[in-house]
Design an enzyme around this catalytic site. Structure first.
Site, mmCIF file in Angstrom:
data_model
loop_
_atom_site.group_PDB
_atom_site.id
_atom_site.type_symbol
_atom_site.label_atom_id
_atom_site.label_comp_id
_atom_site.label_asym_id
_atom_site.label_seq_id
_atom_site.Cartn_x
_atom_site.Cartn_y
_atom_site.Cartn_z
ATOM 1 N N HIS A 106 35.472 38.445 37.408
ATOM 2 C CA HIS A 106 36.293 39.528 36.863
ATOM 3 C C HIS A 106 35.525 40.847 36.763
ATOM 4 O O HIS A 106 36.130 41.908 36.664
ATOM 5 C CB HIS A 106 36.898 39.129 35.508
ATOM 6 C CG HIS A 106 35.955 39.188 34.354
ATOM 7 N ND1 HIS A 106 35.340 38.069 33.833
ATOM 8 C CD2 HIS A 106 35.509 40.223 33.593
ATOM 9 C CE1 HIS A 106 34.570 38.416 32.806
ATOM 10 N NE2 HIS A 106 34.648 39.722 32.650
ATOM 11 N N ASP A 160 35.623 31.898 37.534
ATOM 12 C CA ASP A 160 35.148 33.225 37.118
ATOM 13 C C ASP A 160 33.691 33.445 37.524
ATOM 14 O O ASP A 160 32.890 33.957 36.747
ATOM 15 C CB ASP A 160 35.321 33.444 35.615
ATOM 16 C CG ASP A 160 35.283 34.931 35.244
ATOM 17 O OD1 ASP A 160 35.407 35.765 36.155
ATOM 18 O OD2 ASP A 160 35.118 35.238 34.057
ATOM 19 N N SER A 206 29.414 40.427 30.127
ATOM 20 C CA SER A 206 30.010 39.478 31.064
ATOM 21 C C SER A 206 29.147 39.328 32.313
ATOM 22 O O SER A 206 28.731 40.317 32.918
ATOM 23 C CB SER A 206 31.406 39.948 31.480
ATOM 24 O OG SER A 206 32.304 39.877 30.415
#
Length: 308
Positions: A76, A106, A184
């Protein structure tokens, strides 16, 4: 005018650092050079000149996977990017190309052409032996503040979160180590400085740290990344059937997944599995998959997880 001279206070001797402080410092020193800052950029047309310009799309973190310049991050983080830039720990910037992605997990792999002296692969641990309560550390670039370390504990195991594709990621690590936007794709480490997960999401109504973060377990990462490097994608296993939506099974009171169609020459076809058929106005349900290798399946995700 004369002033009275005031001497500064005498400095109190600090003494030696506590063992856990030394451990945290050592983990940061040994691992921070394996963590990178990722900026994704998208092309947009200028309203006045109509020229295409690059606009920052998002930021995140990543880790150096090997000495060949492969960088691992979250899917993402780079999903909408036209160009990707990787900033190393020495602040040098490198254009990255996309090698492979696994949106359902992911995860993504990038390639940069940085010299070997900058490529320090992160140490790989395992997630099978993790225990709730053990200490963990997160290194990343929250809000663009590079090379930040936070600490906490594993607050739960075997959590489930939803990937950008809607697919459920199982076996996720939950931690209270502070994770914010920009973390992230960065590493979650154990007290030995080994990678045990890739930080991927936070649970927060405001979008900022609220005490709950999630990481994809390293055992899954270590399974997926070599496949992405080799093939650019995950080759998904299949039975050779199409299945009815689990809501249809529930409506019919059927426990399991109803086979709608069986593809010719597939493993299911050769095994003699039967599809759903229609005779006049009557529908004859096909075979129903209840278990795969002893594991109960209630929906398509359960079957995919078992096959994987």
């Amino acid at each position: 005018l004369s002033r009275k001279k005031v001497e500064p206070r005498v400095i109190t001797a600090r003494g030696d650092l506590a063992d856990d402080e030394k451990n945290t410092i050592e983990i940061f020193k040994s691992t921070s050079s394996s963590v990178v800052y990722i900026t994704s950029k998208a092309l947009r047309r200028n309203l006045f000149s109509f020229n295409a310009v690059e606009i920052p799309q998002g930021t995140g973190s990543g880790i150096v996977w090997d000495t060949d310049g492969r960088i691992v991050t979250n899917f993402h983080v780079i999903s909408d990017a036209n160009t990707i830039e990787v900033t190393m720990s020495d602040q040098s910037k490198w254009k990255a190309s996309l090698i492979g992605t696994a949106p359902d997990k992911d995860l993504a792999v990038l390639q940069i052409q940085a010299p070997g002296r900058l490529l320090q692969p992160i140490s790989i641990g395992d997630s099978e032996s993790l225990q709730v309560g053990q200490k963990v550390f997160a290194i990343g670039n929250p809000f663009g503040l590079d090379q930040t370390i936070t600490s906490g504990i594993i607050s739960a195991l075997e959590r489930e979160i939803q990937a950008i594709t809607g697919r459920v990621i199982r076996g996720v690590i939950q931690t209270d180590a502070a994770i914010n936007p920009g973390n992230s794709g960065g590493p979650l480490l154990d007290s030995a400085g080994r990678l045990i997960g890739i930080n991927t999401a936070i649970y927060s109504p405001s979008g900022a740290y609220a005490g709950i973060g999630f990481a994809v377990p390293v055992d899954e990462v270590n399974r997926v990344i070599p496949l992405l490097i080799a093939d650019g994608k995950l080759v998904k296993p299949g039975l050779g059937v199409s299945l009815a939506d689990s809501r249809i099974s529930e409506r019919l009171g059927v426990k399991g997944m109803i086979i709608i169609e069986v593809f010719e020459e597939s493993g299911a076809y050769k095994a003699g599995l039967r599809p759903t058929q229609q005779y006049g106005g009557e529908i004859l349900l096909g075979d129903i998959i209840k278990k795969v290798e002893g594991r109960v399946v209630r929906n398509f995700d359960d079957i995919r997880d078992s096959l994987e």
